[in-house]
Design an enzyme around this catalytic site. Structure first.
Site, PDB file in Angstrom:
ATOM      1  N   CYS A   1       0.783  -1.323   0.399  1.00  0.00           N
ATOM      2  CA  CYS A   1      -0.055   0.382   0.280  1.00  0.00           C
ATOM      3  C   CYS A   1       0.694   1.418  -0.131  1.00  0.00           C
ATOM      4  O   CYS A   1       0.746   2.121  -1.093  1.00  0.00           O
ATOM      5  CB  CYS A   1      -0.995   0.080   1.157  1.00  0.00           C
ATOM      6  SG  CYS A   1      -0.064  -0.017   3.096  1.00  0.00           S
TER       7      CYS A   1
ATOM      8  N   HIS B   1      -1.969   0.160   7.911  1.00  0.00           N
ATOM      9  CA  HIS B   1      -2.435   0.174   6.295  1.00  0.00           C
ATOM     10  C   HIS B   1      -3.087   2.314   5.754  1.00  0.00           C
ATOM     11  O   HIS B   1      -2.310   3.175   6.511  1.00  0.00           O
ATOM     12  CB  HIS B   1      -3.590   0.130   6.106  1.00  0.00           C
ATOM     13  CG  HIS B   1      -4.430  -0.294   4.721  1.00  0.00           C
ATOM     14  ND1 HIS B   1      -3.657  -0.797   3.937  1.00  0.00           N
ATOM     15  CD2 HIS B   1      -5.450  -0.762   3.800  1.00  0.00           C
ATOM     16  CE1 HIS B   1      -4.101  -1.312   2.605  1.00  0.00           C
ATOM     17  NE2 HIS B   1      -5.016  -0.182   2.662  1.00  0.00           N
TER      18      HIS B   1
END
Length: 456
Positions: free
Chosen positions: A51, A298
């Site tokens: 990510c 994340h």
């Protein structure tokens, strides 16, 4: 690329105590830039880790699709449009990372005949050592056109490093052509890593080491596989600094580098709501209303088409920023002794008699502090910031398991930015809202789904 292999490996992966890069982490990072079958402008992420590259690319991709494209149907793209949008986005990030245009741009791809025979990448694709031409899409079988999610089992880390080839292009126009010609490589099973290596070599290994606060810290955590803040900043701003505040700061005689100009897309983090850090204006107020959201583990993306959110700073917004610069611990107040300095910085009347009068009004109980809210209400009452009362918003999370029904799709909603109400009065307390409140303290969010979107 063998002469650069060790330097690149050390910078990206570090020097693991076990002597090699974790097979699990390498496997998680071994994926390409693949569009969701349920959302034509959204990229998919298969496992945790990449990510740090995918979210910044998604943010710039949305910028180009929303604001540089004539079509009003921004959520619909043909395969050819996807190809052009992705390649122009990758080119833009490479341009931003280039430290010196005279040295050119580096692209990392497969050495001659070494392209792995998986997914969209075929061994027959590489035509020469200096040109990697993809097979015409029309000649590929449907099976070959589907990108392979993960392929570390087909190509181990050491072998991956050994079959890479670096080539340099000297002009932006050549860069655009080359990036476009490598589309199948970007989509293929190692596309994210090939692009990451290209950005690193375009920026220059030594330049990156000079910008990172701790040169021994790798861009990818060798234990958990998460990308560092330096990696995110490199992709978002072109500079691999480790901090998110504005400008440089001195700490115990050491200069700590921050962000030096307004970014095209922004960054907000849940860590600020937990008071671990404070994001500066250059990332909080980007040129376009698109923000990468950071959680503990994340990165996702929050965006809207409402350009008024990133308009010129209003006097009240400037006052908030200046006040907070005198409140480095983000307490929401300053000692009354600093009130005169704040008023001077804002070019307000700052004669001692007037300052004393303001102190008595803003601190009637003589607590010795000045609160931000009353200060703003005193000098900037009922000021219209230019932001509409409500506006449509969207949230992107590339991990299918973090999406409703495991479909990578944008979550739609409506944002309401209120006035100086008590921030402790909340309709909900979700991580995505707490993250956004670091920019809009009084924001409320109404999502079209039954549950709030996940930032993890």
């Amino acid at each position: 690329m063998s002469e650069l292999n060790k330097e690149v490996v050390d910078l990206v992966w570090g020097k693991p105590s076990g002597g090699g890069v974790s097979t699990s982490i390498f496997r998680r990072w071994s994926q390409g830039f693949v569009f969701s079958e349920h959302e034509q402008t959204a990229l998919k992420q298969f496992e945790g880790g990449p990510c740090a590259v995918i979210a910044p690319v998604q943010a710039f991709l949305l910028k180009n699709v929303l604001f540089n494209r004539e079509s009003s149907t921004w959520r619909q793209m043909s395969e050819e449009e996807q190809k052009m949008a992705l390649c122009s986005t990758l080119t833009e990030i490479l341009e931003s990372a280039c430290a010196s245009p005279s040295t050119g741009f580096c692209l990392v791809t497969w050495a001659k005949g070494q392209s792995p025979h998986t997914g969209t990448v075929s061994k027959t694709q590489t035509q020469s050592q200096t040109q990697d031409m993809p097979k015409p899409e029309s000649s590929q079988s449907p099976q070959e056109q589907q990108p392979t999610a993960l392929a570390a089992e087909d190509l181990g880390f050491e072998q991956f490093q050994s079959v890479l080839h670096k080539r340099t292009v000297l002009s932006v126009s050549d860069l655009r052509e080359e990036v476009l010609s490598l589309y199948q490589s970007w989509r293929g099973c190692y596309g994210v890593l090939l692009f990451l290596y290209s950005v690193i070599l375009t920026k220059g290994i030594e330049n990156i080491r000079n910008e990172i606060q701790d040169p021994t810290e790798p861009l990818i955590d060798p234990i958990h596989g998460h990308g560092s803040q330096s990696l995110v900043n490199l992709l978002v701003t072109g500079h691999a600094v480790s901090n998110v505040w504005d400008g440089d700061r001195e700490c115990s005689g050491m200069k700590l580098h921050g962000i030096h100009k307004q970014a095209s897309v922004g960054f907000l983090t849940l860590m600020e709501s937990l008071r671990y850090c404070k994001v500066g204006t250059f990332l909080k107020s980007p040129k376009f209303p698109i923000w990468i959201l950071g959680s503990e583990t994340h990165l996702s993306v929050f965006f809207t088409k409402e350009m008024s959110l990133v308009g010129p700073e209003s006097p009240s917004e400037q006052a908030r920023r200046v006040f907070q610069s005198f409140d480095p611990e983000d307490n929401g107040f300053i000692p009354e002794s600093l009130l005169e300095d704040v008023m001077k910085a804002l070019d307000l009347v700052s004669e001692p008699e007037y300052v004393s009068l303001v102190k008595s009004k803003l601190d009637p109980e003589s607590l010795g502090i000045i609160l931000l809210g009353p200060f703003l209400l005193e000098f900037f009452p009922d000021q219209d910031s230019g932001i509409p009362d409500s506006f449509p918003v969207y949230h992107y999370n590339g991990l299918k398991q973090s999406n409703h029904k495991e479909r990578v799709e944008y979550v739609e909603g409506t944002a309401l930015v209120l006035g100086f109400e008590d921030p402790m009065v909340r309709t909900d307390d979700t991580p995505v809202k707490r993250c956004l409140q670091t920019k809009w303290p009084y924001i409320e969010l109404l999502w079209t789904t039954n549950r709030s979107p996940s930032v993890n």
